[in-house]
Design an enzyme around this catalytic site. Structure first.
Site, PDB file in Angstrom:
ATOM      1  N   HIS A 109      42.252  24.352  38.677  1.00 15.71           N
ATOM      2  CA  HIS A 109      41.461  24.217  37.447  1.00 15.71           C
ATOM      3  C   HIS A 109      42.246  24.703  36.236  1.00 15.71           C
ATOM      4  CE1 HIS A 109      37.098  23.686  39.068  1.00 15.71           C
ATOM      5  NE2 HIS A 109      37.981  23.017  39.774  1.00 15.71           N
ATOM      6  N   ASP A 110      43.014  25.772  36.416  1.00 15.49           N
ATOM      7  CA  ASP A 110      43.811  26.275  35.304  1.00 15.49           C
ATOM      8  C   ASP A 110      44.807  25.202  34.843  1.00 15.49           C
ATOM      9  OD1 ASP A 110      44.890  27.977  33.410  1.00 15.49           O
ATOM     10  OD2 ASP A 110      46.347  28.833  34.815  1.00 15.49           O
ATOM     11  N   SER A 123      36.923  24.020  61.018  1.00 18.92           N
ATOM     12  CA  SER A 123      38.195  24.714  60.768  1.00 18.92           C
ATOM     13  C   SER A 123      38.388  25.008  59.288  1.00 18.92           C
ATOM     14  CB  SER A 123      39.371  23.915  61.327  1.00 18.92           C
ATOM     15  OG  SER A 123      39.637  22.786  60.519  1.00 18.92           O
ATOM     16  N   ASN A 137      33.182  25.430  36.736  1.00 20.46           N
ATOM     17  CA  ASN A 137      33.537  26.825  36.897  1.00 20.46           C
ATOM     18  C   ASN A 137      32.383  27.689  37.356  1.00 20.46           C
ATOM     19  OD1 ASN A 137      36.275  26.934  36.341  1.00 20.46           O
ATOM     20  ND2 ASN A 137      35.849  26.573  34.190  1.00 20.46           N
ATOM     21  N   HIS A 159      41.230  20.762  50.425  1.00 17.86           N
ATOM     22  CA  HIS A 159      39.859  20.842  50.932  1.00 17.86           C
ATOM     23  C   HIS A 159      39.808  21.067  52.439  1.00 17.86           C
ATOM     24  CE1 HIS A 159      38.086  18.692  47.131  1.00 17.86           C
ATOM     25  NE2 HIS A 159      38.533  19.910  46.892  1.00 17.86           N
ATOM     26  N   THR A 160      40.946  21.277  53.055  1.00 16.39           N
ATOM     27  CA  THR A 160      40.971  21.706  54.456  1.00 16.39           C
ATOM     28  C   THR A 160      40.520  23.160  54.579  1.00 16.39           C
ATOM     29  OG1 THR A 160      42.358  22.002  56.423  1.00 16.39           O
ATOM     30  CG2 THR A 160      43.428  22.380  54.336  1.00 16.39           C
ATOM     31  N   ARG A 174      41.809  27.015  44.255  1.00 18.18           N
ATOM     32  CA  ARG A 174      41.046  26.120  43.385  1.00 18.18           C
ATOM     33  C   ARG A 174      41.140  26.565  41.920  1.00 18.18           C
ATOM     34  NH1 ARG A 174      34.861  25.594  42.569  1.00 18.18           N
ATOM     35  NH2 ARG A 174      34.675  23.510  41.684  1.00 18.18           N
ATOM     36  N   ASP A 194      48.096  27.975  32.128  1.00 19.57           N
ATOM     37  CA  ASP A 194      48.278  29.014  31.104  1.00 19.57           C
ATOM     38  C   ASP A 194      47.197  30.084  31.159  1.00 19.57           C
ATOM     39  OD1 ASP A 194      46.052  27.658  30.177  1.00 19.57           O
ATOM     40  OD2 ASP A 194      46.733  27.585  28.083  1.00 19.57           O
TER      41      ASP A 194
HETATM   42  C1  HEM Z   1      40.772  15.404  43.662  1.00 19.17           C
HETATM   43  C2  HEM Z   1      39.813  15.893  42.904  1.00 19.17           C
HETATM   44  C3  HEM Z   1      39.028  17.116  43.267  1.00 19.17           C
HETATM   45  C4  HEM Z   1      37.684  17.232  43.187  1.00 19.17           C
HETATM   46  C5  HEM Z   1      36.716  16.186  42.686  1.00 19.17           C
HETATM   47  C6  HEM Z   1      37.340  18.544  43.670  1.00 19.17           C
HETATM   48  C7  HEM Z   1      36.056  19.060  43.706  1.00 19.17           C
HETATM   49  C8  HEM Z   1      35.699  20.235  44.330  1.00 19.17           C
HETATM   50  C9  HEM Z   1      34.349  20.724  44.449  1.00 19.17           C
HETATM   51  C10 HEM Z   1      33.126  20.068  43.845  1.00 19.17           C
HETATM   52  C11 HEM Z   1      34.391  21.853  45.198  1.00 19.17           C
HETATM   53  C12 HEM Z   1      33.215  22.692  45.660  1.00 19.17           C
HETATM   54  C13 HEM Z   1      32.737  23.636  44.604  1.00 19.17           C
HETATM   55  C14 HEM Z   1      31.456  24.264  45.027  1.00 19.17           C
HETATM   56  O1  HEM Z   1      30.444  23.550  45.093  1.00 19.17           O
HETATM   57  O2  HEM Z   1      31.433  25.482  45.321  1.00 19.17           O
HETATM   58  C15 HEM Z   1      35.767  22.085  45.538  1.00 19.17           C
HETATM   59  C16 HEM Z   1      36.209  23.128  46.284  1.00 19.17           C
HETATM   60  C17 HEM Z   1      37.543  23.406  46.483  1.00 19.17           C
HETATM   61  N1  HEM Z   1      38.597  22.730  45.944  1.00 19.17           N
HETATM   62 FE1  HEM Z   1      38.548  20.935  45.079  1.00 19.17          FE
HETATM   63  N2  HEM Z   1      38.474  19.203  44.035  1.00 19.17           N
HETATM   64  C18 HEM Z   1      39.537  18.364  43.801  1.00 19.17           C
HETATM   65  C19 HEM Z   1      40.868  18.670  43.977  1.00 19.17           C
HETATM   66  C20 HEM Z   1      41.318  19.904  44.393  1.00 19.17           C
HETATM   67  C21 HEM Z   1      42.690  20.349  44.303  1.00 19.17           C
HETATM   68  C22 HEM Z   1      43.831  19.544  43.672  1.00 19.17           C
HETATM   69  C23 HEM Z   1      42.727  21.590  44.840  1.00 19.17           C
HETATM   70  C24 HEM Z   1      43.902  22.528  44.973  1.00 19.17           C
HETATM   71  C25 HEM Z   1      45.142  22.152  45.120  1.00 19.17           C
HETATM   72  C26 HEM Z   1      41.388  21.908  45.286  1.00 19.17           C
HETATM   73  C27 HEM Z   1      41.036  23.034  45.964  1.00 19.17           C
HETATM   74  C28 HEM Z   1      39.744  23.346  46.351  1.00 19.17           C
HETATM   75  C29 HEM Z   1      39.422  24.452  47.219  1.00 19.17           C
HETATM   76  C30 HEM Z   1      40.415  25.347  47.936  1.00 19.17           C
HETATM   77  C31 HEM Z   1      38.028  24.508  47.297  1.00 19.17           C
HETATM   78  C32 HEM Z   1      37.180  25.521  48.050  1.00 19.17           C
HETATM   79  C33 HEM Z   1      36.809  26.627  47.097  1.00 19.17           C
HETATM   80  C34 HEM Z   1      36.104  27.793  47.756  1.00 19.17           C
HETATM   81  O3  HEM Z   1      36.013  27.879  48.971  1.00 19.17           O
HETATM   82  O4  HEM Z   1      35.630  28.657  46.991  1.00 19.17           O
HETATM   83  N3  HEM Z   1      40.554  20.870  44.970  1.00 19.17           N
HETATM   84  N4  HEM Z   1      36.537  21.090  44.986  1.00 19.17           N
HETATM   85  C1  LIG Z   2      32.511  32.898  37.005  1.00 16.92           C
HETATM   86  C2  LIG Z   2      31.835  32.631  35.719  1.00 16.92           C
HETATM   87  O1  LIG Z   2      32.274  33.035  34.683  1.00 16.92           O
HETATM   88  N1  LIG Z   2      30.740  31.911  35.815  1.00 16.92           N
HETATM   89  C3  LIG Z   2      29.958  31.605  34.656  1.00 16.92           C
HETATM   90  C4  LIG Z   2      29.788  30.106  34.539  1.00 16.92           C
HETATM   91  O2  LIG Z   2      28.925  29.821  33.478  1.00 16.92           O
HETATM   92  C5  LIG Z   2      27.612  30.381  33.545  1.00 16.92           C
HETATM   93  C6  LIG Z   2      26.818  29.965  32.331  1.00 16.92           C
HETATM   94  O3  LIG Z   2      26.763  28.587  32.221  1.00 16.92           O
HETATM   95  C7  LIG Z   2      27.701  31.898  33.611  1.00 16.92           C
HETATM   96  O4  LIG Z   2      26.405  32.431  33.806  1.00 16.92           O
HETATM   97  C8  LIG Z   2      28.602  32.290  34.752  1.00 16.92           C
HETATM   98  O5  LIG Z   2      28.769  33.680  34.731  1.00 16.92           O
END
Ligand code: HEM
Ligand SMILES: CC(=O)N[C@H]1CO[C@H](CO)[C@@H](O)[C@@H]1O
Ligand SMILES: *[C@@H]1O[C@H](CO)[C@@H](O)[C@H](O)[C@H]1NC(C)=O
Ligand SMILES: *[C@@H]1O[C@H](CO)[C@@H](O)[C@H](O)[C@H]1NC(C)=O
Ligand SMILES: *[C@@H]1O[C@H](CO)[C@@H](O)[C@H](O)[C@H]1NC(C)=O
Ligand SMILES: *[C@@H]1O[C@H](CO)[C@@H](O)[C@H](O)[C@H]1NC(C)=O
Ligand SMILES: *[C@@H]1O[C@H](CO)[C@@H](O)[C@H](O)[C@H]1NC(C)=O
Ligand SMILES: *[C@@H]1O[C@H](CO)[C@@H](O)[C@H](O)[C@H]1NC(C)=O
Length: 327
Positions: free
Chosen positions: A65-66, A248, A94, A192-193, A61, A73
Site C-alpha cells: 500500500h505504501d 496454509s 487502510n 495472498h498465500t 501488505r 515513502d
Molecule cells: C492485485 C491486487 C490486490 C488486491 C485487490 C488486494 C486486496 C486485498 C484485500 C481486500 C485484502 C484483505 C483485507 C481485509 O479484508 O482485511 C488483502 C490482504 C492481503 N494482501 Fe492484498 N491485494 C492485492 C495485491 C497485494 C499485493 C501486491 C501484496 C503484497 C505484495 C498483497 C498482500 C496482502 C497480504 C499479505 C494480505 C493479508 C493481510 C493480513 O493478513 O493482514 N496484496 N489484499
Molecule cells: C489503522 C488506522 O489508522 N485505521 C483507521 C482507518 O480509518 C478509520 C476512519 O475511517 C479510523 O477509525 C481507523 O483508525
C-alpha cells in the site's frame, strides 16, 4: 597536453561522482551512517514475530500500500493532522491495516542507535522482508536509501490501490501505472498465500453480486456455500476474518495458485488472474515449477515494487516519528 588530459580526467570523475549521488537506492545504504541498522531491524523482527506471526502478512501488505501511493515513502504511516487532513490511513483499504506500533517500535530502536538517519520508508521495506523470511517465506533484496514523504492523501489511496472487486483490465492498468507488468501482477498477488481477509472484502460475491441477491458464478459454489454457512453469515458482516489461502494461510507456498485454478480465489481480483490467457499461463508455469522458482520470481517482483517512485538524495526527509512529518 598533459594538463589537458588531467583536466579531462577530473571532469570525467566529477561526472561519475555526480551520477552516483543521484536518485539511487543501494544495498547497505546505511553501512557507514548507521552500520547496525539492518541488524537491529532483523533482530527485533526475529525476536518478536513469533508472538504475532500474522504481522508478517499485514506488514507485507502495508509495504504494498505504501509503494502504490506516492511511491515507497512511508506516506501510509502518516496520521491525520491539520496539514495532512485526510491521510491514506483513513481510506477504506487502510481500515484493515495493522502493525503500525510494530514499525514505531523498530523506529524507536533505530533513533536510539542513530538519530535521524534511517527512514520510515526503509523500515517498512526491511521489516516486511525480514518478517516474511522469519516466518519461512522467500528472501528478497532490499536496497535502501528511501526517504520519507510529507504528503498523504486518502483520495490517492482510493485511486491507486486496486479494490478486491477489480477485474483484469483494472488490475493491469493500476499495476502498469506503477511500472509493473502482468508477470509482476501474478507474482505479487501470490502474497495472498499468507494472511487473512475480512468478510466485507468479498461478501458481495456470496450474497449480492449483481444487485439481485445472487452469487458470483466465477466462485466455486461449494466453497461459497461453505463460507456462507461457517464464516460470512451475512452481507454486512465486517468483523469475521477468513484465511485467504485456507489450510496454509501461514505458509508461503504455491497453494494460493492451486486455489485459483479451482475457482477458489477469494477476491474477484484473485479470480481475474485466470480470465486472461497471459496471466493464466504464468499461474500454470508457477505451479509446474518448484517452490524455489516461485520464491526467486517473487523476490524479483518485490525488489521492483520496493523501487516504485522512491525519494532519494535530498528529496523528502528522515522522519523522527513515523506517524508525523517533522516540524
Ligand atoms: C492485485 C491486487 C490486490 C488486491 C485487490 C488486494 C486486496 C486485498 C484485500 C481486500 C485484502 C484483505 C483485507 C481485509 O479484508 O482485511 C488483502 C490482504 C492481503 N494482501 Fe492484498 N491485494 C492485492 C495485491 C497485494 C499485493 C501486491 C501484496 C503484497 C505484495 C498483497 C498482500 C496482502 C497480504 C499479505 C494480505 C493479508 C493481510 C493480513 O493478513 O493482514 N496484496 N489484499
Ligand atoms: C489503522 C488506522 O489508522 N485505521 C483507521 C482507518 O480509518 C478509520 C476512519 O475511517 C479510523 O477509525 C481507523 O483508525
Ligand atoms: C482538508 O483538506 C481539504 C483539501 O485538501 C480542504 O478542502 C479542507 O478544507 C480541509 N479540511 C480541514 C478541516 O482542514
Ligand atoms: C472492468 O471494470 C471497469 C470498472 O469497474 C468497467 O468499466 C469495465 O467495463 C470492466 N471490464 C470488463 C472487461 O468487464
Ligand atoms: C443488493 O444490491 C441491490 C443493488 O445495489 C440493493 O438494492 C439491495 O438492497 C441489495 N441487497 C441486500 C440484501 O443488501
Ligand atoms: C460494520 O457493521 C456494523 C453493523 O452492520 C456497522 O454499524 C458499522 O458501521 C460497520 N463498520 C464499518 C467500518 O463499516
Ligand atoms: C490478456 O492481456 C493481454 C495484455 O493486455 C492481451 O494482450 C491479451 O489479449 C489478453 N488475453 C485475453 C484472452 O484476454
Ligand atoms: C497516530 O495515531 C495513532 C492512532 O490513531 C495514535 O495512537 C498515535 O499516538 C499517533 N501518533 C502520533 C505520533 O501522533
Amino acid at each position: 597536453m598533459r594538463g589537458f588530459r588531467h583536466f579531462g580526467m577530473m571532469f570525467f570523475c566529477l561526472l561519475v561522482f555526480m551520477g552516483s549521488t543521484e536518485a539511487q537506492l543501494q544495498m547497505g545504504f546505511y553501512s557507514s551512517s548507521c552500520p547496525n541498522a539492518e541488524r537491529i531491524v532483523q533482530d527485533y523482527v526475529n525476536r518478536h514475530i513469533h508472538n504475532a506471526p500474522s504481522l508478517a502478512a499485514t506488514i507485507l501488505r502495508m509495504h504494498f500500500h505504501d509503494c502504490f501511493v506516492r511511491g515507497c515513502d512511508a506516506s501510509v504511516l502518516l496520521n491525520t493532522t491539520s496539514s495532512n487532513n485526510q491521510t491514506e490511513k483513513v481510506a477504506t483499504p487502510n481500515l484493515t491495516l495493522r502493525g503500525f506500533d510494530f514499525i514505531d517500535k523498530v523506529k524507536s530502536l533505530l533513533e536510539a542507535a542513530c538519530p535521524a538517519v534511517v527512514s520510515c520508508a526503509d523500515i517498512v521495506a526491511l521489516v516486511a522482508r525480514d518478517a516474511v523470511v522469519a516466518t519461512g517465506g522467500p528472501f528478497w533484496r532490499v536496497p535502501t536509501g528511501r526517504r520519507d514523504g510529507t504528503i498523504s492523501r486518502s483520495s490517492e489511496a482510493l485511486n491507486n490501490i486496486p479494490p478486491p472487486t477489480s477485474n483484469f483490465t483494472n488490475l493491469q492498468r493500476l499495476f502498469a501505472n506503477q511500472g509493473l507488468d502482468l508477470k509482476d501482477l501474478v507474482l505479487l498477488s501470490g502474497a495472498h498465500t499468507i494472511g487473512i481477509s475480512h468478510c466485507s472484502s468479498f461478501s458481495n460475491r456470496l450474497y449480492n453480486f449483481t444487485g439481485v441477491g445472487d452469487q458470483d458464478p466465477a466462485l466455486d459454489s461449494e466453497y461459497a456455500a461453505n463460507l456462507k454457512a461457517r464464516k460470512c453469515r451475512s452481507l454486512n458482516d465486517n468483523t469475521t476474518i477468513v484465511e485467504m489461502d485456507p489450510g496454509s494461510f501461514r505458509t508461503f507456498d504455491l497453494s494460493y495458485y492451486r486455489h485459483l485454478l479451482k475457482r477458489r480465489g477469494l477476491f474477484q481480483s484473485d479470480s481475474a488472474l485466470t480470465t486472461n490467457s497471459t496471466t493464466l499461463s504464468f499461474v500454470n508455469q508457477l505451479l509446474q515449477g518448484p517452490l524455489q522458482n516461485f520464491f526467486a520470481e517473487f523476490a524479483n517482483s518485490m525488489e521492483k515494487m520496493g523501487r516504485i517512485n522512491v525519494k532519494t538524495g535530498t528529496t523528502g526527509e528522515i522522519r523522527k516519528h513515523c506517524a508525523v512529518v517533522n516540524s
